[in-house]
Every structure is written in structure tokens, then in C-alpha cells.
Design an enzyme around this catalytic site. Structure first.
Site, PDB file in Angstrom:
ATOM      1  N   TRP A 329     -37.349  14.702  34.409  1.00  0.00           N
ATOM      2  CA  TRP A 329     -36.931  13.235  34.350  1.00  0.00           C
ATOM      3  C   TRP A 329     -38.028  12.176  34.512  1.00  0.00           C
ATOM      4  O   TRP A 329     -37.994  10.882  33.990  1.00  0.00           O
ATOM      5  CB  TRP A 329     -36.042  12.971  35.584  1.00  0.00           C
ATOM      6  CG  TRP A 329     -35.433  11.594  36.033  1.00  0.00           C
ATOM      7  CD1 TRP A 329     -34.434  10.720  35.264  1.00  0.00           C
ATOM      8  CD2 TRP A 329     -36.387  10.481  36.790  1.00  0.00           C
ATOM      9  NE1 TRP A 329     -34.261   9.596  36.042  1.00  0.00           N
ATOM     10  CE2 TRP A 329     -35.530   9.326  36.651  1.00  0.00           C
ATOM     11  CE3 TRP A 329     -37.541  10.475  37.313  1.00  0.00           C
ATOM     12  CZ2 TRP A 329     -35.909   8.225  37.499  1.00  0.00           C
ATOM     13  CZ3 TRP A 329     -37.707   9.497  38.094  1.00  0.00           C
ATOM     14  CH2 TRP A 329     -37.085   8.196  38.075  1.00  0.00           C
ATOM     15  N   HIS A 330     -39.044  12.555  34.944  1.00  0.00           N
ATOM     16  CA  HIS A 330     -40.273  11.670  35.137  1.00  0.00           C
ATOM     17  C   HIS A 330     -40.863  11.342  33.826  1.00  0.00           C
ATOM     18  O   HIS A 330     -41.719  10.197  33.739  1.00  0.00           O
ATOM     19  CB  HIS A 330     -41.319  12.234  36.201  1.00  0.00           C
ATOM     20  CG  HIS A 330     -40.702  12.310  37.684  1.00  0.00           C
ATOM     21  ND1 HIS A 330     -40.264  13.434  38.248  1.00  0.00           N
ATOM     22  CD2 HIS A 330     -40.998  11.185  38.578  1.00  0.00           C
ATOM     23  CE1 HIS A 330     -39.682  12.936  39.428  1.00  0.00           C
ATOM     24  NE2 HIS A 330     -40.255  11.782  39.680  1.00  0.00           N
ATOM     25  N   GLY A 331     -40.875  12.229  32.848  1.00  0.00           N
ATOM     26  CA  GLY A 331     -41.353  11.845  31.737  1.00  0.00           C
ATOM     27  C   GLY A 331     -41.639  12.962  30.651  1.00  0.00           C
ATOM     28  O   GLY A 331     -41.203  14.073  31.038  1.00  0.00           O
ATOM     29  N   TYR A 478     -44.417   4.246  39.973  1.00  0.00           N
ATOM     30  CA  TYR A 478     -42.953   4.594  39.413  1.00  0.00           C
ATOM     31  C   TYR A 478     -42.464   3.767  38.047  1.00  0.00           C
ATOM     32  O   TYR A 478     -41.311   4.135  37.690  1.00  0.00           O
ATOM     33  CB  TYR A 478     -41.833   4.827  40.336  1.00  0.00           C
ATOM     34  CG  TYR A 478     -41.757   6.440  40.876  1.00  0.00           C
ATOM     35  CD1 TYR A 478     -42.620   7.041  41.308  1.00  0.00           C
ATOM     36  CD2 TYR A 478     -40.463   6.885  40.406  1.00  0.00           C
ATOM     37  CE1 TYR A 478     -42.556   8.161  41.718  1.00  0.00           C
ATOM     38  CE2 TYR A 478     -40.234   8.186  40.659  1.00  0.00           C
ATOM     39  CZ  TYR A 478     -41.459   8.970  41.320  1.00  0.00           C
ATOM     40  OH  TYR A 478     -41.349  10.439  41.644  1.00  0.00           O
ATOM     41  N   PHE A 481     -42.121   5.382  34.918  1.00  0.00           N
ATOM     42  CA  PHE A 481     -40.956   6.485  34.517  1.00  0.00           C
ATOM     43  C   PHE A 481     -39.781   5.808  34.020  1.00  0.00           C
ATOM     44  O   PHE A 481     -38.724   6.348  34.185  1.00  0.00           O
ATOM     45  CB  PHE A 481     -40.901   7.206  35.964  1.00  0.00           C
ATOM     46  CG  PHE A 481     -42.017   8.079  36.166  1.00  0.00           C
ATOM     47  CD1 PHE A 481     -43.031   8.547  35.520  1.00  0.00           C
ATOM     48  CD2 PHE A 481     -42.436   7.899  37.611  1.00  0.00           C
ATOM     49  CE1 PHE A 481     -44.017   9.057  35.700  1.00  0.00           C
ATOM     50  CE2 PHE A 481     -43.649   8.392  37.890  1.00  0.00           C
ATOM     51  CZ  PHE A 481     -44.266   9.082  37.099  1.00  0.00           C
TER      52      PHE A 481
END
Lengths: 481, 319
Positions: A329-331, A478, A481
Site C-alpha cells: 500500500w505504501h508504494g 506520509y 504515499f
């Protein structure tokens, strides 16, 4: 316009005064005003992406109404519409966040076989906050299909829920069942809300400018140029990066929650003293809670049900996939996948040994013993730090190189005066507060029963911010993201 | 309905009053603290003026020397004022004093303030300007300007530079002492409480050796920043207008410097144009050795001694 900038506070003043003065009697008026403010705020960050936000909001608004209409009369159609919503949400996220990465990975793969491609310049600009608002949209259609919520017919209200400015860029990820009912009632100016909101904003600001931005100078100097530094410096920078990450993100969350609370809206908590966790499983229940609970509810639970025929192994697989999804999900980078897999593996080991561990703890009454509790906290912190080394690295080879460099040359570390002079005392203050809050001691500076103590605490925190904080600090981690 | 609205209005009024009182109380306390801080810091700055090691405060408000070394942290670590002074004075029979004003990350706006402030007290005879080969490319390091904020109200040159370079918001914030002394209060306070004589004439001797290094080419293809070029010219003009003999020097680095880069060529051209003696030690094989460096950017004391001797002999040839 970041929440720790003066521009934001001017914007917030301009938003909140009419919100409470002119629109206090009208819920719709307040929502419309909030929506306009939210679009302005989002447009300030990335005005080209406003049409996308509006279009996707319209589509999901329509989907919500259609799903509700068909839930009883035509459940199959409702199910198809929900699937469409999920695919659409994931598809938008995939297109903007991951497609460029996969195309380039394929191009590299083809090139390694000697085939020429012309995809090296392929790039898609990712709308800011997309990972956060698509998750809100997906949960909206799923909750509507599960009949846990009634979809709203008020388009302004729905759009305000999606674009709500304190949370659109970096969360917390709100759930429709909790947030939409709050938007259905008018909000009045309330002393308790404003005071508590202000306290959380000041604490968040302190975390960001006095700790996170102070540590950034050291961690970036070392970890961006790790080839020039010895293992001691890399180890210190990695440990400090864990604290930087926590204070940066929780600082933002505190400010977002505080701003929302002043506006009379309660948003989800995001952190619960994660570094006091005694194992990684507990850590994930306390870290970025709005994301982990979202993924638990919409990915882990369904997977667990689907894999139940495989017994415990099915549960382990669900846990592992859950963590890989959190990582990804973060990248779009293999480091995030590895980060997720690393934590997934640790959580599977914890789950597999849980029964024996509990039995052992019970037999020797270890649970509350300091000599058992604190080393476990430290071990968890080190394991999390190792995970964050993977997380921060630009690619897998860099990540393995950093870990390899941690195995030799423990000589005198690189020092940075401003980081150690201004950062470390505040880290100690944070640790003190975290333990105090965890153990519910009877000393609450910011929440003391005496107004004078509360005011003095706020005054001292503000002095720390203005005199020792990094006032030229940068963006929140964040945001990317 | 009307009753509840009345209660709500009355509650709101009460809440607003309470919030306003708390807000004003905190603001007043902050204002008082700000005033006290400003008073204490000005007192400490004044007391610190006698102390050479006190860096920027000393350079801007007290230093007087016949030979000045201007530059960033490389200048501060690479040029030994004592050696330059001894060499020149013994050959020319003069009694010139030397001071190294080098400071971390600093750039032309800082050099301007230092030169102008020094000249307000005493016009130096010689200025050695240590430049990095990439000084004229890339943006000016604006974050380094914050070192000068405490002197905004006391030094007109600092005020001029900060007003030119900082945003309107920063200029408003400059009215608050906490903003001006943010972070910088620590240096002023520590040098007041724990004076040290570790840095004679502004020189910071570094020790250690750079063992694990590789000489890689430094390719700077960036265009010349017109603003930096303008600032460089401004510095030259100040020196010329005051009959100060200006020398430009480039220190060695543990890397191979590309002498075809636009920024490097511009430095050479400007020196030729204004007839400024130019010494370049960037690719000097006698100096580019790990054992003479503290890190890839700064010489250790042994390296600084060799470089300073070389610079001194060049200075003597040009004087």
C-alpha cells in the site's frame, strides 16, 4: 499548504470563523462550506487532480445509491455493483500508483532478454492522498452492500466525507459508518472540543518540528550517504529514523485529529504508543491503526474465512497476505513488498508460537514482570527498526547493502550538534509521556484538572516549538504515499 | 426549539469567552518570554564579542584583521591564519593580523555581510576568498541564512541581505526574538557559559584520516546561476572599491574536479576579467590524498598545513 505552516493556520481561521458564526444553524451550510474549503485545500496541493476527485466522488455516490436500491430487490446486481466499486477503487489506485512501476519493471525484464522497449520515459503523476481517499470510497460501497450503513442521498455530505481537508492528504482513514452520521448534524462551537483540539494540535506540532524535523537532518545525512558512514552511525541513524517516522506521522495525525475536533468532528485515532508494544503483532495493532483496521476488516477477515478449510495454515497465510498488502500500500517498490513480507513472517511466527508462549508466561507469571516486559519492548523496537531500514531503502540492493554494512566497522559515529542537542531531550520527554500515558499515572500536564497547569504546559510546549523546533522543516513523510 | 437555540448561543458565548481568555493569556506570556529572551541574548552577544571563537557574532561585530579568509567550512578547516600571518610578516616585515571567517554552508550573502561589517570597522589589506568549484552553479543555500537571523536588528548589512532573500512572512516573523534566536541561542549561550580557545583566529583544526575513499570525478553540468554570478561580482566590486587585494582560491577535495564545468569556467573567467590572482588546488596530487583529509570535503590539520604553506608562497609572489 502543510498543517505545520502559517498559511494553513490562516486558512483554518478563515474556514472556522464562518463555519461557526454564519453556518452554525445549518448542517448543510456547514458541510457545503467544509467541502469548498476542502477542494480549495486539495487544489492548493494539486489543482490538476480536482476533476479526478470530483468524478470519482460522483461515481461512488451513484454506486452507493444503486447498491442500496438493489440490496433487497436484486442482491446479485448489488453484489456486482459492489465488485465494480471495489475494482474501480483499486483500479484507480493501481493506475496512478503502480502502473508506471510495473511497466518499467516489464521494460527492464524485456531489456534483460535483449529486447528494446521505449518505455523508459513512461510516467504517471500520482494524485496526492489517493491511497487515503480511495480506501474511504471502497469502504463506503462495501459497508453499503453489507447494510452496515445507509448510503447518504446528500451529495454535498458525501463529498465532504471524501474530501475532508484535515484527513485527505495523509489520513486517518475514516469509516463512513462513523463519520457520515457526524456530518448529518450541525456542529456548534464547544469549549471542550476546541481546548482538546488545540492541545492535540500543539502536541502534534511539537512532535513534528521538535523531534521529527530535528532527527531528519541526521538520518538523511547518514542514510542517504550510507556508503560514507560506519556501522555505528548507520545503526544510530536507523534507530532514530524509527522515532522520526513515528513522530512525523503521529504528529500529522494529532494535528489532523485536533483540527477536526475543533470543527466538531471526531476522526479515528491512528497511533497508540506503538513503541511500547511487546511484540510485532501488538505493534501493528497500535501503529497506523486506521489503515491496519481497514485492511483487517476488508482483506484479512474475508481471507481468513476463505482459507478456514486449511486450519491454522490458512490463518497464517491470511496474516502474511495482510501484511504484504499493508507493505505494498505504501508504494510501488519491491522494498515495500519485502517490508510487508518481513513483518508478515514475524507475525506468522508469533501466531504459531502464541499458545506455547502464553502457557510459558502463565507458568512463570511473567506477563507483568519488568525483566520480561522491557527486553521484549526493546526487541520489538529493534525488529521494527530493521523493517524500516527495508522500508526506507530506495531499492533492494541498497537495503541489503545497508544491512550488510551494519555487520562491521563499529567505530566512532558521525555526530550532528543540532540533532543531538535539540532532538534527544525531546525524545526523552516523549518516552516519559508515552510511559506515563500507558501506565495511566496520575500526572497529566496537558490534561491536568488545574487550568493553570494546562496553560503552563501549553506555554512551555510552544516555547520548545518556537525556540528549539526546526521552523524551516519540510513535508510529512506520509505525503508521498 | 427556540430554547435549545438560546442555550446553544449562550454556551457558545461562554465557550468563546473562555477560549479567548486562555488564548490571550498564553499570547501575553509568550510575548513576555520573547522580550526577556531578546534582552538576555543581546546581553550575551555583547559579552561574547571579545571572544574570537564565537564565530559569526565575533566576525560581524568585533573582528578586525588585515588579512581575512572568507569561505564555507572548507575555508575554516583548510587555512591556518597563524601560518599565513607568520609567512607574510617575516617576508614583508609587516605586522598583519589574520582571521579566518569560514563558516558551515556559507555562500555569497554571508561573505557580503562579513566583508561589509569588517570594513565598517577597519578595511583589510588582503581578502582570500575560498570558493568551491560548484559555488556558481545551483541555488544559493537559503537555509544557511538563518545563522544570521539573530543579527537582523543589530547589523544593517545582515538586515539588507535577509530582507532581499527572505519572504514577506519571514520578515514579519523577524520581529519575534524566538524566531530570530531559534536554534542559534544554543551557540551563543554555550560559548558564553563554556568559553573555549580551541579555535585560534577562527581556524578549526580537524583530525583523523579518510581511509575508505575513492577519487571519483565530480561532473557538474549545471548552468551558472546568474544570481550567484552577480553576487560574486558584487564581492569583487566591494574589494576593488576599497583597495583591498582580493585572491580567489579553490581548496582540494577527495574527488576529481571537472575543470570544464560551466561554473568552474565562470570563476576562472571572472578572475581573469578583474585581474584577480587565482589559485586552484582542487586536483593537486600532492594534496588529494586520504591521509591529508578529515573527510572528503575537509583537510585535516596536516593537510591544512601543506595547503596554507602553498597559499602563503603564492600570496608572497603576488604581493
Amino acid at each position: 499548504m502543510v498543517v505545520n505552516s502559517i498559511i494553513f493556520w490562516l486558512f483554518f481561521a478563515v474556514v472556522s470563523i464562518p463555519y461557526f458564526v454564519f453556518f452554525r444553524k445549518s448542517c448543510r451550510g456547514q458541510n457545503l462550506w467544509l467541502l469548498l474549503a476542502s477542494y480549495f485545500f486539495y487544489g492548493w496541493a494539486d489543482w490538476k487532480m480536482i476533476p479526478l476527485l470530483i468524478i470519482i466522488t460522483i461515481v461512488f455516490y451513484w454506486l452507493g445509491l444503486q447498491i442500496e436500491k438493489n440490496n433487497v430487490s436484486n442482491p446479485k446486481r448489488a453484489s456486482h455493483l459492489t465488485t465494480l466499486g471495489v475494482v474501480l477503487g483499486v483500479g484507480v489506485l493501481f493506475y496512478f500508483k503502480y502502473l508506471g512501476f510495473f511497466v518499467q519493471e516489464f521494460a527492464h525484464l524485456f531489456e534483460s532478454f535483449g529486447l528494446k522497449t521505449n518505455l523508459s520515459t513512461f510516467s504517471i503523476i500520482m494524485p496526492i492522498g489517493i491511497s487515503f481517499f480511495t480506501f474511504k470510497l471502497i469502504s463506503y460501497v462495501i459497508e453499503t452492500h453489507r447494510q452496515n450503513i445507509q448510503p447518504t442521498k446528500d451529495f454535498v455530505l458525501f463529498s465532504t466525507f471524501i474530501a475532508f481537508f484535515p484527513t485527505i492528504l495523509s489520513g486517518p482513514i475514516d469509516r463512513p459508518g462513523e463519520f457520515i452520521p457526524q456530518l448529518s448534524q450541525s456542529r456548534t462551537f464547544n469549549y471542550d472540543n476546541v481546548a482538546e483540539g488545540a492541545r492535540r494540535i500543539i502536541w502534534g506540532l511539537f512532535l513534528k518540528v521538535c523531534i521529527a524535523d530535528r532527527l531528519f537532518g541526521y538520518t538523511s545525512a547518514i542514510l542517504d550517504n550510507y556508503t560514507h558512514h560506519n556501522a555505528t552511525s548507520i545503526l544510530i541513524a536507523s534507530l532514530l529514523y524509527s522515532i522520526e517516522m513515528y513522530t512525523d506521522f503521529s504528529g500529522y495525525s494529532e494535528m489532523a485529529i485536533g483540527v477536526s475536533q475543533i470543527l466538531g468532528l471526531k476522526v479515528r485515532e491512528n497511533f497508540l504508543r506503538p513503541f511500547l508494544s511487546q511484540n510485532n503483532s501488538e505493534y501493528w495493532r497500535r501503529w497506523h491503526m486506521s489503515l491496519t483496521t481497514w485492511i483487517t476488516d476488508y482483506i484479512y477477515m474475508p481471507l481468513n474465512v476463505r482459507f478456514r478449510d486449511y486450519g491454522q495454515y490458512g490463518m497464517y497465510l491470511a496474516i502474511f497476505i495482510n501484511l504484504v498488502v499493508i507493505g505494498a500500500w505504501h508504494g510501488a517498490n519491491w522494498t515495500f513488498v519485502l517490508f510487508g513480507a518481513y513483518h508478515g513472517l514475524i507475525l506468522v511466527i508469533i501466531a504459531a508460537t502464541e499458545k506455547r508462549r502464553r502457557k510459558f508466561e502463565k507458568k512463570y507469571s511473567l506477563k507483568k514482570k519488568a525483566y520480561y516486559k522491557y527486553p521484549r519492548m526493546l526487541l520489538t523496537f529493534f525488529l521494527v527498526t530493521l523493517g524500516l531500514i527495508i522500508f526506507r531503502a530506495n531499492n533492494l540492493s541498497e537495503c541489503f547493502d545497508i544491512i550488510h554494512r551494519l555487520t562491521y566497522d563499529y567505530s566512532f559515529p558521525f555526530t550532528n550538534k543540532t540533532t543531538f542537542v535539540f532532538g534527544l531531550p525531546f525524545i526523552l520527554l516523549l518516552i516519559f509521556k508515552e510511559f506515563k500515558d500507558e501506565n495511566k499515572y496520575n500526572i497529566h500536564f496537558l490534561h491536568s484538572k488545574k487550568l493553570s497547569v494546562r496553560l503552563i504546559s501549553i506555554f512551555l510546549l510552544l516555547i520548545c516549538v518556537f525556540l528549539c523546533g526546526n521552523l524551516d522543516g519540510g513535508q510529512f513523510i506520509y505525503f508521498q504515499f | 426549539m427556540e430554547d435549545s437555540l438560546y442555550i446553544s448561543n449562550s454556551n457558545m458565548k461562554k465557550s468563546s469567552t473562555k477560549i479567548l481568555i486562555c488564548f490571550i493569556t498564553i499570547l501575553l506570556c509568550l510575548y513576555c518570554f520573547d522580550c526577556i529572551l531578546g534582552y538576555v541574548m543581546r546581553y550575551i552577544s555583547q559579552r561574547n564579542l571579545e571572544k574570537e571563537h564565537c564565530g559569526l557574532n565575533y566576525c560581524l561585530n568585533a573582528a578586525t584583521a588585515d588579512i581575512i579568509i572568507l569561505g564555507s567550512s572548507s575555508a575554516r578547516a583548510n587555512y591556518i591564519p597563524q601560518l599565513i600571518g607568520d609567512s607574510i610578516n617575516s617576508h614583508l616585515g609587516t605586522k598583519y593580523s589574520v582571521y579566518n571567517t569560514g563558516n558551515t554552508y556559507q555562500d555569497f550573502p554571508y561573505f557580503y555581510c562579513e566583508m561589509k561589517s569588517l570594513m565598517d570597522r577597519k578595511i583589510p589589506k588582503i581578502v582570500i576568498l575560498d570558493l568551491q568549484p560548484w559555488t556558481l552553479s545551483g541555488p544559493t543555500n537559503m537555509s544557511a541564512l538563518k545563522f544570521m537571523r539573530p543579527y537582523y536588528n543589530t547589523n544593517s548589512h545582515v538586515k539588507e541581505v535577509l530582507d532581499d532573500n527572505e519572504t514577506f512572512l519571514h520578515r514579519v516573523l523577524m520581529n519575534f526574538e524566538m524566531y530570530k534566536y531559534n536554534e542559534e541561542f544554543f551557540d551563543l549561550l554555550s560559548s558564553y557559559l563554556y568559553p573555549t580557545t580551541k579555535y585560534p583566529m577562527g581556524f578549526w583544526a580537524l583530525d583523523g584520516e579518510e581511509k575508505d575513499y575513492e577519487i571519483i570525478p565530480e561532473n557538474d553540468n549545471r548552468e551558472v546561476n546568474p544570481l550567484s554570478k552577480q553576487e560574486f561580482e558584487k564581492t569583487i566590486q566591494i574589494a576593488h572599491n576599497n583597495n583591498v587585494k582580493l585572491f580567489v582560491s579553490i581548496s582540494p577535495y577527495l574527488r576529481y574536479i571537472d575543470r570544464n564545468s560551466p561554473a568552474y569556467k565562470e570563476i576562472v573567467n571572472m578572475c581573469k576579467k578583474y585581474n584577480i590572482p587565482f589559485f586552484d588546488y582542487s586536483n593537486d596530487l600532492e594534496l588529494v590524498k586520504g591521509e591529508l583529509f578529515h573527510d572528503t570535503m575537509h583537510l585535516n590539520k596536516k593537510g591544512a598545513t601543506i595547503l596554507t604553506k602553498k597559499v602563503s608562497s603564492e600570496l608572497l609572489k603576488s604581493l
